[in-house]
Design a protein around this motif. Structure first.
Motif, mmCIF file in Angstrom:
data_model
loop_
_atom_site.group_PDB
_atom_site.id
_atom_site.type_symbol
_atom_site.label_atom_id
_atom_site.label_comp_id
_atom_site.label_asym_id
_atom_site.label_seq_id
_atom_site.Cartn_x
_atom_site.Cartn_y
_atom_site.Cartn_z
ATOM 1 N N SER A 242 0.859 -5.653 -6.516
ATOM 2 C CA SER A 242 1.813 -6.095 -5.509
ATOM 3 C C SER A 242 2.575 -7.294 -6.058
ATOM 4 O O SER A 242 1.983 -8.264 -6.508
ATOM 5 C CB SER A 242 1.004 -6.462 -4.259
ATOM 6 O OG SER A 242 1.701 -7.384 -3.491
ATOM 7 N N SER A 335 4.478 -2.575 -6.592
ATOM 8 C CA SER A 335 5.054 -2.496 -5.256
ATOM 9 C C SER A 335 5.758 -3.812 -4.999
ATOM 10 O O SER A 335 5.114 -4.866 -4.952
ATOM 11 C CB SER A 335 3.966 -2.327 -4.194
ATOM 12 O OG SER A 335 3.303 -1.118 -4.417
ATOM 13 N N ASP A 337 6.717 -5.877 -2.619
ATOM 14 C CA ASP A 337 6.492 -5.920 -1.184
ATOM 15 C C ASP A 337 6.553 -7.321 -0.591
ATOM 16 O O ASP A 337 6.147 -7.537 0.535
ATOM 17 C CB ASP A 337 5.184 -5.206 -0.808
ATOM 18 C CG ASP A 337 3.999 -5.733 -1.564
ATOM 19 O OD1 ASP A 337 4.135 -6.789 -2.224
ATOM 20 O OD2 ASP A 337 2.943 -5.090 -1.508
#
Ligand code: C2O
Ligand code: CU
Ligand code: CU
Length: 504
Positions: A242, A335, A337
């Motif tokens: 992430s 990701s 995010d």
């Protein structure tokens, strides 16, 4: 989704270890070739960083269910900056060792395995006594003390075992760790730090039904090099990372025994390379893909700010003609995010590299020749020779201070050899890659990886493809003694595709 997260190993160990004390005082009097030799050269007062590193058997939770028996390095900081050691949670990898150029370092290695071992600091320019030559391997229960000054450039290096014939299995069972060197040249660049400076150690492993590592050992595995069926990143199967929509520094190490990777972004965007084995490049370079052979490091500048939050992008392995390379797979899945909480800009210039001039080499017109081939009994060799613990042939002797050209020739399918790549490594120094030539008969295999070769900057390991000739240029500086050059396909190394060279 799990965030790669690194916490400092803050357990400060009291400096009163029964184990270390006697070995330290006695060792200067041992001859340098004794199996338990330790050669401390610094007086205690001069030491900036002192570590205790132990090789132990342990268990790690890698797959769901039963834990996996691993071998690993455990570290304790005895002296030095608090953030010298960083452990990677839930990983069998050794602690990341952060060092500053110029530091005087002492590392006490304790072998708590059931077999001989020794640690090699891959890529570092250290004295012979600190290089981890296999003749210095210590028996179970013994300790070896390394003293060296950090002379290398800011960059990513690593450490792993080097006992003869057992390097492959010892690394495979988990003995490996990263070294990150920092220096005053890197500091003002303000490169991403902390959680934005991501190590990515790539290793392939095979598990049995009980979640235990399977290490080949068949003749075919030795000849080809071991190829695992699962990919681990930083010792974990979990490869989702992430990230914030900002720039990151990615430090890739191919810590696999033999597998070569050709990495690219899933969305086709170019990779921005900022560093190689021997630290930061002079300028960032863009590649559509990067080829990374065992033991090599590549540093990437990853700018996730060009993706909207919520997007995912993968670092993938592109199909290529190296062993096991026919299928694509994901190496790391990012990701994006989180919004950026800050960012750093890519510096247009990363470092100053004072390149050697090939014309100044003492053998500019007659490079030292090393042919990589397969001999009788399907054993890989260099110039027809396999490893001998103390032997140095007449063409393996160099003079300290000399600048030399070495040429590796991968004889590929000629004679009785097979067609395999050999990542060639030279101990104790960093070299420049000055020329590659491919035999047209092997052009197709070559072309499957050659667009990803990063030859800029400093290297300690160079991929030599079948039918290829590669010239490297280096100076043998500061230290005399016995060092190694070898194929870093660990199965090839263990079968003897390794030789000494002496610097005098
Ligand atoms: Cu990374 Cu002689 O090895
Ligand atoms: Cu090395
Ligand atoms: Cu090889």
């Amino acid at each position: 989704m799990k965030k790669l997260f690194y916490s400092s190993d803050r357990r400060v160990f009291l400096k009163n270890m029964a184990l270390g004390a006697s070995a330290l005082t006695l060792s200067p009097f041992f001859p340098a070739c004794a199996s338990s030799a330790s050669v401390p050269v610094f007086s205690d007062i001069d030491i900036d960083v002192e570590l205790q590193l132990s090789a132990v058997r342990d268990k790690a939770q890698i797959l769901p269910g039963a834990s996996t028996n691993v071998w690993r390095y455990q570290g304790e900081l005895l002296k030095g900056p608090e953030d010298t050691l960083k452990i990677i949670p839930d990983s069998y990898l050794g602690p990341i060792i952060h060092l500053e150029k110029g530091q005087h370092v002492r590392i006490n290695f304790a072998n708590k395995l059931d077999e001989p071992s020794i640690i090699h600091w891959h890529g570092l320019h250290v004295p012979e006594s600190a290089d981890g030559h296999p003749r210095l391997a210590i028996a179970p229960g013994e300790q070896y003390t390394y003293d060296f000054t950090v002379l290398d450039r800011a960059g990513t290096y690593w450490y792993h075992p080097h006992p003869h014939g057992r390097t492959g299995p010892q690394v495979y069972y988990g003995l490996a760790g990263l070294i990150m060197i920092h220096d005053p040249e890197e500091e003002p660049l303000d490169l991403p730090q902390g959680q934005y400076d991501l190590p990515i150690v790539i290793q392939d492993r095979t598990f049995d039904q009980d979640n235990q590592f399977v290490y080949g050992g068949s003749n075919m595995d030795q000849m080809m090099g071991f190829l695992g069926t699962s990919l681990l990143i930083n010792g974990r199967t979990q490869n989702d990372i992430s990230v914030e929509a900002r720039s990151y520094r990615l430090r890739l190490l191919n810590g696999s025994n033999s597998r070569i990777y050709k990495l690219a972004m899933s969305d086709g965007s170019p990779l921005v390379v900022i560093g190689t084995d021997g630290g930061l490049l002079e300028y960032p370079v863009e590649h559509n893909a990067v080829t990374i052979a065992p033991a090599q490091r590549i540093e990437l500048w990853m700018d996730f700010s060009k993706y909207p939050v919520g997007e995912k992008v993968q670092l993938i392995n592109q199909p290529n003609a190296t062993p096991g390379g026919n299928n694509p797979f994901t190496v790391a899945a990012f990701s994006i995010d989180q919004e950026a909480s800050g960012t750093t800009a890519l510096p247009p210039r990363l470092s100053i590299i004072t390149a050697h001039d090939p014309k100044e080499a003492v053998n500019a017109n007659s490079p030292r020749q090393f042919s990589l081939q397969m001999g009788m009994g399907m054993i890989w060799n260099i110039n027809g020779r396999t490893f001998e613990m103390e032997q140095v042939a007449s063409d393996e002797k160099v003079r300290v201070g000399d600048l030399e050209v070495w040429q590796f020739t991968n004889l590929g399918g000629m004679g009785m050899g097979m067609l395999l790549p050999h990542p060639m490594h030279i101990h104790g120094l960093q070299f420049q890659i000055i020329e590659r030539q491919i035999d047209p008969r092997y052009q197709d295999v070559y072309a499957s990886v050659s667009d990803g070769l990063v030859d800029e900057g400093w290297h300690d390991t160079v991929l030599v493809m079948p039918g290829e000739q590669v010239k490297v240029l280096m100076r043998f500086e500061d230290f005399t003694g016995l060092y190694l050059y070898h194929c870093h396909n660990l199965e090839h190394e263990d079968m003897g595709m390794m030789r000494n060279f002496s610097v005098s």
